[in-house]
Design an enzyme around this catalytic site. Structure first.
Site, PDB file in Angstrom:
ATOM      1  N   ARG A 233      12.125  22.078 -20.781  1.00 51.14           N
ATOM      2  CA  ARG A 233      13.171  22.551 -19.897  1.00 51.14           C
ATOM      3  C   ARG A 233      12.358  22.634 -18.881  1.00 51.14           C
ATOM      4  O   ARG A 233      11.692  23.483 -18.593  1.00 51.14           O
ATOM      5  CB  ARG A 233      13.640  23.305 -20.359  1.00 51.14           C
ATOM      6  CG  ARG A 233      14.907  23.123 -21.240  1.00 51.14           C
ATOM      7  CD  ARG A 233      16.594  22.209 -20.685  1.00 51.14           C
ATOM      8  NE  ARG A 233      17.253  21.662 -21.689  1.00 51.14           N
ATOM      9  CZ  ARG A 233      17.102  21.049 -22.819  1.00 51.14           C
ATOM     10  NH1 ARG A 233      16.030  20.213 -22.974  1.00 51.14           N
ATOM     11  NH2 ARG A 233      18.162  21.423 -24.298  1.00 51.14           N
ATOM     12  N   GLU A 262      15.435  17.522 -10.578  1.00 56.93           N
ATOM     13  CA  GLU A 262      15.346  16.499 -10.781  1.00 56.93           C
ATOM     14  C   GLU A 262      16.489  15.077  -9.640  1.00 56.93           C
ATOM     15  O   GLU A 262      17.209  15.848  -9.603  1.00 56.93           O
ATOM     16  CB  GLU A 262      15.178  16.206 -11.959  1.00 56.93           C
ATOM     17  CG  GLU A 262      14.290  17.136 -13.310  1.00 56.93           C
ATOM     18  CD  GLU A 262      14.706  16.966 -14.880  1.00 56.93           C
ATOM     19  OE1 GLU A 262      15.405  15.972 -14.953  1.00 56.93           O
ATOM     20  OE2 GLU A 262      13.553  17.264 -15.808  1.00 56.93           O
ATOM     21  N   HIS A 280      11.088  12.752 -17.610  1.00 57.31           N
ATOM     22  CA  HIS A 280      12.370  13.303 -18.773  1.00 57.31           C
ATOM     23  C   HIS A 280      12.470  12.075 -19.897  1.00 57.31           C
ATOM     24  O   HIS A 280      13.918  11.762 -19.560  1.00 57.31           O
ATOM     25  CB  HIS A 280      13.460  13.350 -17.657  1.00 57.31           C
ATOM     26  CG  HIS A 280      14.395  14.477 -18.838  1.00 57.31           C
ATOM     27  ND1 HIS A 280      14.568  15.913 -18.032  1.00 57.31           N
ATOM     28  CD2 HIS A 280      14.167  15.141 -20.231  1.00 57.31           C
ATOM     29  CE1 HIS A 280      15.318  16.710 -19.259  1.00 57.31           C
ATOM     30  NE2 HIS A 280      15.356  16.026 -19.895  1.00 57.31           N
TER      31      HIS A 280
END
Length: 528
Positions: A233, A262, A280
């Site tokens: 995370r 992000e 990601h």
């Protein structure tokens, strides 16, 4: 009877094969419906399967008059109104295990790429540079991998690292030395893990306790030349502190798949040659996408056939007469669990919950799940809910037991939660006071009257003149105002406690100063 199933987001055919194979299901795949078109048609269907694209709002749910189950092919359910689904008696299921292997493999790929400078070397070749000297790497054999967070993904990473003949040391709030030994890893505290490791990988949820867990102070405790991996995370690692540690030469390199914000495009970390990054991609494999669809498809079939689901994320319906009796206690039980989570040292092995008085005559299983949720949520995050809390406790190895008695010690209803670890037993009792709401009325053997909300401070001390005054003076120097105080003692001059309601959280420095005061045994901040 055939059940109508609507799939409104793209799912692989292999993923919905369990539905295709099962008898009694009419499957409709419509992935280009506008919200208005979906709202017009949703009343025809018994089940809805989505990914993250379809927004399952309250309005949509209320129009789904035949809906019985909603399946989310993935982990997050932010696009589904869980409260509305619960109110309508609709079960929501997800697929929390589908990305475990994918995320573990990506972590190891990032670790190996980091160790051998693979992305940097490829970039040089793309720019027509044949440069071997600049990209000399290190072997991972016999190096120590520190795993921070030993849940499903952390265990898979540790297993793969051992296959690379790495030494693995791990920290997890639910890890005991015995469990570590069974897994073939070394047990450590968070400080021991980061101090011993040549490579560090984090696999915790993002909570207030884990935000910036790897920060400036943590980097100072690490070996020179340590390498960092984060495929869990964004926010667990303080990105500014990481940048400074790399520039200073403390950290030799970092491999990042997740970021505080992000998309991650303009951060100065990306300007460093020691940093490799991916956008990601931890769960982005064909197999993971298929597995999550398979998991929710199996749950839909199982629900209609047997009334059982594996991965529910909302509270199943409770008879209205029972709900009316227990619903006022939902918040209290969660707070009692959360209170003990902060108060207890060590790893919980047993949780015993006793319902006294009027609650002894009703089905209290939803309250038990809620108490366990409160206990686990501070360590595992929002992924713990009313339904899966008991399942997660079982998987971690925590035995949960319910007890009932008509004896309520003067209260109409009383709930006592007891947690046992290898070294101690702690308990807290609470009730609802007419017109006043929830109250904590006992901590261990001490009688108190405390509102379970906000910032609390629990202090054990010797019953001596001046002890309370010294605590108040120190808190004043820290700028912490005391809103309310409760005291209790076993006997004159014996063990005693203070329970303080305060206006803000006491930082670690203040807690250590409190512990150093004369006659003070221990001080624990509790945030509810």
């Amino acid at each position: 009877m055939a059940y109508n199933i609507l799939i409104s987001d793209p799912l692989s055919e292999d993923g919905i094969y369990p539905l295709r194979q099962a008898e009694g299901f009419n499957i409709v795949v419509e992935t280009n419906l506008t919200p208005e078109q979906l709202a017009e048609r949703i009343g025809e269907f018994d089940a809805l399967l989505v990914r993250s694209q379809t927004q399952v709002t309250r309005e949509l749910i209320e129009k789904g008059t035949n809906l019985k189950i909603i399946g989310r092919a993935g982990v997050g359910v932010d696009n589904i109104d869980l409260t509305a689904a619960t109110e309508q008696g609709i079960i929501v299921v997800n697929a929390p295990d589908g990305n475990t292997n994918s995320a573990a493999e990506h972590t190891m790929a990032m670790l190996m790429s980091l160790a051998r400078n693979i992305p940097q070397a490829f970039h040089a070749l793309k720019n027509k540079k044949w440069d071997r000297k600049s990209f000399i790497g290190v072997e991972v054999k016999n190096k120590t991998l520190g795993v921070v967070g030993l849940g499903r993904i952390g265990i898979e990473v540790a297993t793969r690292a051992k296959g690379q003949r790495m030494n693995v040391i791990a920290y997890d709030p639910f890890l005991t030395p015995e469990k570590a030994d069974k897994l073939g890893v070394k047990f450590g505290t968070i400080d021991e893990v980061i101090a011993a490791a040549d490579f560090i990988t984090v696999h915790t949820p993002l909570l207030k306790e884990t935000r910036h867990l790897i920060n400036k102070e943590a980097f100072a405790k690490m070996k020179d030349g340590v390498q960092i991996v984060n495929c869990a995370r964004g926010g667990i690692i303080d990105e500014e502190a990481l940048y400074d540690a790399i520039v200073a030469g403390k950290v030799a390199g970092a491999a990042l798949d997740v970021f505080e914000e992000e998309p991650f495009l303009d951060h100065k970390l990306l300007s460093l040659p020691q940093v490799i990054a991916t956008p990601h991609l931890g769960a982005s494999t064909v197999e993971a996408q298929e597995i999550v669809a398979v998991d929710v498809s199996h749950d839909v079939v199982s629900y209609f056939r047997d009334g059982i689901v594996k991965n529910p994320v909302n509270l199943p319906s409770v008879p209205k007469d029972v709900l009316a009796k227990i619903e006022p206690f939902f918040n209290l039980t969660a707070m009692l669990g959360a209170f003990l989570s902060d108060l207890t040292d060590g790893v919980a092995e047993e949780v015993n919950i006793t319902y006294s008085g009027e609650l002894s005559n009703v089905d209290v299983r939803p309250l038990t799940r809620n108490a366990v949720k409160g206990l686990l949520q501070s360590k595992l995050g929002e992924s713990v809910n009313d339904v899966n809390a008991k399942f997660l406790a079982d998987r971690i190895g925590i035995a949960v037991t319910e007890h009932k008695t008509t004896k309520s010690k003067g209260f109409t209803s009383l709930i006592t939660v007891e947690v046992k670890t290898a070294t101690e037993t702690r308990k807290v009792a609470g009730t609802l006071l007419n017109g006043l709401g929830p109250r904590i009325v006992r901590v261990d053997e001490f009688i108190v009257d405390v509102v379970p909300a906000g910032h609390l401070l629990f202090i054990r001390h010797k019953d001596q003149p001046g002890a309370i005054g010294r605590v108040g003076t120190l808190l004043a120097t820290e700028g912490v105002n005391i809103a309310a105080m409760q005291v209790g003692r076993s006997e004159v001059g014996g063990d005693a406690i203070m329970m303080l309601s305060i206006d803000k959280h006491v930082e670690e420095k203040g807690i250590e100063q409190l512990k150093g005061l004369e006659d003070i045994y221990d001080a624990t901040p509790i945030d509810l």
